[in-house]
Design an enzyme around this catalytic site. Structure first.
Site, PDB file in Angstrom:
ATOM      1  N   SER A 127       0.828  -1.207   0.000  1.00 24.43           N
ATOM      2  CA  SER A 127       0.000   0.000   0.000  1.00 24.43           C
ATOM      3  C   SER A 127       0.858   1.250   0.000  1.00 24.43           C
ATOM      4  CB  SER A 127      -0.921   0.025   1.224  1.00 24.43           C
ATOM      5  OG  SER A 127      -1.679   1.224   1.237  1.00 24.43           O
ATOM      6  N   LYS A 181      -4.534  -6.488   3.574  1.00 23.82           N
ATOM      7  CA  LYS A 181      -4.527  -5.395   2.603  1.00 23.82           C
ATOM      8  C   LYS A 181      -5.947  -5.047   2.157  1.00 23.82           C
ATOM      9  CE  LYS A 181      -2.802  -2.514  -0.500  1.00 23.82           C
ATOM     10  NZ  LYS A 181      -3.812  -2.316  -1.531  1.00 23.82           N
ATOM     11  N   HIS A 184      -7.498  -3.063   4.862  1.00 29.96           N
ATOM     12  CA  HIS A 184      -6.886  -1.730   4.742  1.00 29.96           C
ATOM     13  C   HIS A 184      -7.637  -0.915   3.698  1.00 29.96           C
ATOM     14  CE1 HIS A 184      -4.345   0.981   2.379  1.00 29.96           C
ATOM     15  NE2 HIS A 184      -3.627   1.212   3.469  1.00 29.96           N
ATOM     16  N   ASN A 185      -7.883  -1.515   2.537  1.00 26.56           N
ATOM     17  CA  ASN A 185      -8.552  -0.788   1.467  1.00 26.56           C
ATOM     18  C   ASN A 185      -9.990  -0.468   1.817  1.00 26.56           C
ATOM     19  OD1 ASN A 185      -6.127  -1.210   0.180  1.00 26.56           O
ATOM     20  ND2 ASN A 185      -7.013  -1.976  -1.711  1.00 26.56           N
ATOM     21  N   GLU A 188      -9.834   2.437   3.969  1.00 30.49           N
ATOM     22  CA  GLU A 188      -9.512   3.565   3.079  1.00 30.49           C
ATOM     23  C   GLU A 188     -10.774   4.105   2.403  1.00 30.49           C
ATOM     24  OE1 GLU A 188      -7.480   3.688  -1.274  1.00 30.49           O
ATOM     25  OE2 GLU A 188      -6.267   2.760   0.304  1.00 30.49           O
TER      26      GLU A 188
END
Length: 465
Positions: A127, A181, A184-185, A188
């Site tokens: 990232s 990940k 995480h996105n 986000e």
């Protein structure tokens, strides 16, 4: 002669940046791209780093250029392209050569590839966008620990650093890195959506211009909201379009793009029964944003939704407090999802380390993550909203969130992520909710049974009496 310590396939934006980062950190790297012209151009543009780069024109040349046991990073589009590349590459490799998928893969695909028994395989989440890939991303590793250890010296060297600590670590077996990940996105998506909703309140509710909003974001970036996304929001708001002289924000079409990773997060949350309403709302909001024709028809049919608040009804300090509360609730949902996945898949995901890895390099890096890492280290099983530090912050800020959501509803300013976060908070602090009605309904039409508060399971109501 085999001199490269690592190889890389795929010299698109992210692949090229990552290759330069590896070379910049002193490692010899061999690169290959499906288009030979791009490979040659990459080396020509590498400048002083060209001496660390071996540009190859075939997969055979790439493999021959790397020291044994080999490690090769794939930076190709997720999905079938990865499988095709592995299929082409494996026959050229020795049994102990390592393939590393550093793209935005679905973790289920990584699980499959890691357990295919066709050779060592790692799936790592990366990232930080192009700048992160070039100068230091956040890296989330997944696969066998000994496979990670083989390349950890390179991955930690090229990663972002937070006060000297590398933002790269091993998360767990198989697809653990790509799962982290994906979450995480998802965070986000929600973080960006909440900022956009506050922007909407300032623009449509308070009538502020872009420069004024840029000043507000810049001020917030010096306080509790200090983060990469708040920083760039201020810069975006301050930017002028060179063609028209208008604020850049005023000439950008209001339809948000997405590559699907947020959608993966939402789908997996349903499988895990993990409540992530703010992230779900953010994905829905992006889908709605693309329906420009329907939104224009809606405005023609029903009249424009947003309208101005009365003068001085809402201070920017209230908006700041609301965003703080929303951000905490969003991150709490994301970490709760990771905790559920850790239990479901037997990964033992290191939540405090995940918070540390996200402190620099990645898109959601934020000053709050230091305190989140501390809270999770104290009790990784406890929802972040109950950690003493964040519980106190929410106590101080949730009324501001309530005011902002309420005024948004009264003035036609859509706030799907912030309102979902508020509903989550209110549900989480209601000891006796309303699901007893749902259980009564389910038993009435389907005889599903229910638990009684005075004890026992599988009871039925006298509905036919």
């Amino acid at each position: 002669m085999s001199t490269a310590e690592i190889g890389l396939i795929g010299l698109g934006t992210m692949g090229a940046a990552l290759a330069l980062n590896i070379a910049d950190n002193g490692f010899d790297i061999a690169v290959w791209n499906r288009t030979t012209a791009k490979t040659k151009q990459f080396q020509a543009d590498a400048g002083a780093l060209a001496a660390k780069v071996t540009a190859t024109e075939s997969l055979e040349d790439l493999v021959a250029a790397i020291k044994k046991p080999r490690a090769i990073i794939l930076m190709v589009p997720a999905g079938q392209a990865v499988d095709d590349q592995i299929e082409a590459l494996r026959p050229l490799l020795d049994d102990d050569d390592l393939i590393i998928d550093a793209g935005n893969a679905n973790f289920h695909d990584t699980n499959r590839r890691a357990t295919a028994d066709e050779g060592p395989f790692l799936g790592i989440g990366v990232s930080g966008g192009e700048e992160g890939a070039r100068f230091g991303p956040s890296i989330m590793g997944g696969g066998k620990r000994d496979h990670w250890d083989r390349v950890a010296h390179i991955l930690t060297a090229i990663s972002a650093k937070h006060q000297g600590t590398p933002c790269a670590t091993w998360m767990g077996e198989d697809g653990a890195g790509h799962f982290v990940k994906a979450v995480h996105n998802g965070i986000e998506y929600a973080d960006m959506q909440m900022i956009a909703e506050i922007y909407g309140m300032m623009r449509d509710g308070l009538g502020m211009n872009a420069a004024e909003m840029g000043d507000v974001f810049a001020k917030w970036d010096k306080g509790s909201l200090k983060s990469y996304l708040i920083e760039i929001s201020g810069k975006v708001a301050h930017t002028t379009d060179p063609e028209t002289g208008k604020p850049m924000l005023d000439v950008i079409v209001d339809a948000a793009g997405q590559k699907g990773t947020g959608r993966w997060t939402v789908i997996e949350a349903q499988h895990l029964a993990a409540p992530i309403p703010a992230i779900e709302a953010a994905v829905v909001a992006r889908n709605l944003s693309s329906q420009r024709a329907n939104r224009a028809l809606g405005e023609d049919t029903f009249g424009a939704a947003p309208h101005r608040l009365a003068h001085d009804m809402m201070a920017t300090e209230t908006l700041e407090q609301a965003l703080i509360a929303g951000k905490i609730l969003c991150y709490a949902q994301g970490f709760e999802m990771i905790s559920k996945a850790s239990e479901e898949f037997g990964w033992a995901l290191p939540l405090p380390e995940i918070a540390k890895v996200w402190r620099a390099g990645c898109i959601i890096r934020s000053a709050m993550l230091d305190d989140m890492a501390t809270a999770l280290a104290a009790d990784a099983q406890q929802n972040l909203i109950f950690a003493p530090y964040f519980a106190e912050m929410i106590k101080k800020t949730h009324n501001a969130l309530r005011q902002v959501v309420a005024q948004g509803a009264l003035h036609g300013i859509a706030m799907p992520a912030l309102s979902s976060g508020l509903a989550y908070f209110d549900a989480m602090r209601t000891a006796r909710g309303t699901a007893n009605m749902i259980q009564g309904q389910r038993d009435f039409f389907g005889a599903h049974g229910f638990a009684r508060i005075d004890g026992g399971e599988g009871h039925h109501g006298p509905w036919g009496g």
